[in-house]
Design an enzyme around this catalytic site. Structure first.
Site, PDB file in Angstrom:
ATOM      1  N   GLU A  85      11.730  -5.018  -6.400  1.00 35.19           N
ATOM      2  CA  GLU A  85      10.854  -5.059  -5.238  1.00 35.19           C
ATOM      3  C   GLU A  85      11.308  -6.203  -4.336  1.00 35.19           C
ATOM      4  O   GLU A  85      11.878  -7.192  -4.807  1.00 35.19           O
ATOM      5  CB  GLU A  85       9.392  -5.286  -5.642  1.00 35.19           C
ATOM      6  CG  GLU A  85       8.771  -4.140  -6.402  1.00 35.19           C
ATOM      7  CD  GLU A  85       8.569  -2.890  -5.572  1.00 35.19           C
ATOM      8  OE1 GLU A  85       8.912  -2.894  -4.370  1.00 35.19           O
ATOM      9  OE2 GLU A  85       8.067  -1.900  -6.122  1.00 35.19           O
ATOM     10  N   CYS A 101       8.719   3.025  -5.156  1.00 36.58           N
ATOM     11  CA  CYS A 101       9.779   2.314  -5.859  1.00 36.58           C
ATOM     12  C   CYS A 101      11.103   2.731  -5.228  1.00 36.58           C
ATOM     13  O   CYS A 101      11.387   3.923  -5.138  1.00 36.58           O
ATOM     14  CB  CYS A 101       9.729   2.691  -7.338  1.00 36.58           C
ATOM     15  SG  CYS A 101      11.169   2.227  -8.325  1.00 36.58           S
TER      16      CYS A 101
END
Length: 227
Positions: A105, A2
């Protein structure tokens, strides 16, 4: 993953979900955190358990032990962290939680990458499993933490094959407690993690690629992706 996430709500929005699970040594604060683009290399308020209470401490997002001579790592695979040379000591003694609202993302579309914002479908506060250099609240050379990740599935894999390991609120304090064994923590990482069906996502402005941008519009859906 992440690589970016948000901390938008007040700390009380997260801590209210943990009420009754543990004592807190955290000052009451209803002001919105207001971080719409948290990037690696910055300090993040990290929830941890020590001295029989919950604490929030600013901790550097990134970890490099003394023998590591590359850029600090920002993630650890949940499937292997408990047994790896790099992360085993952190898994045993440095478990923590990142409080978040969602994360970003990037998906490659042609020759460009389109960012997406991923969040709980009911907009619930999120708790990312993390591990780092404890004890927190003290200065350490190359101190820091990493976010624990899990494999994506059920549609989310189309965005990225990894995602944060998001713990259910009722498992957070067990994950954090110093008396929870490393083995039990591994079980929690499997049994108490939210699955992909609990999340929604939409495309957002490519402005999120610049960590200096912190405006609320970064999490809003855009009509013309890649613009």
């Amino acid at each position: 993953m992440c690589g970016r996430f948000t901390q938008i709500q007040s700390r009380e929005a997260w801590l209210s979900l943990l009420e009754g699970q543990a004592e807190r040594a955290i000052a009451w604060d209803e002001q919105p955190t207001g971080r719409y683009n948290v990037a690696p290399g910055s300090n993040v308020l990290l929830l941890n358990h020590r001295d029989d209470a919950l604490h929030l401490d600013p901790v550097f997002w990134g970890y490099a032990p003394p023998w590591w001579h590359k850029a600090p790592l920002i993630n650890a695979r949940g499937e292997t962290a408990a047994e790896s040379k790099m992360f085993r000591p952190l898994w045993q003694h440095g478990r923590a939680v990142v409080m978040a609202d969602g994360w970003f993302e990037w998906k490659r579309e042609g020759d460009k990458k389109q960012p997406y914002y991923i969040f709980h479908r009911r907009r619930q506060p999120l708790f990312f499993a993390a591990i780092g250099q404890a004890p927190y609240g003290q200065a350490h050379e190359k101190a820091g933490f990493v976010i624990v990740t899990a494999a994506s599935d059920r549609g989310m894999v189309d965005l990225h094959d990894r995602r944060p390991l998001v713990l259910e609120a009722d498992a957070v304090c067990a994950w954090l407690h110093p008396e929870t064994s490393a083995r039990r923590a591994s079980e929690l990482a499997q049994q108490a993690a939210m699955d992909a069906q609990q999340f929604s996502w939409h495309p957002v402005s490519r402005a999120v690629g610049n960590p200096h941008h912190q405006q609320p519009e970064l999490v809003e859906p855009v009509d013309d992706p890649l613009c």
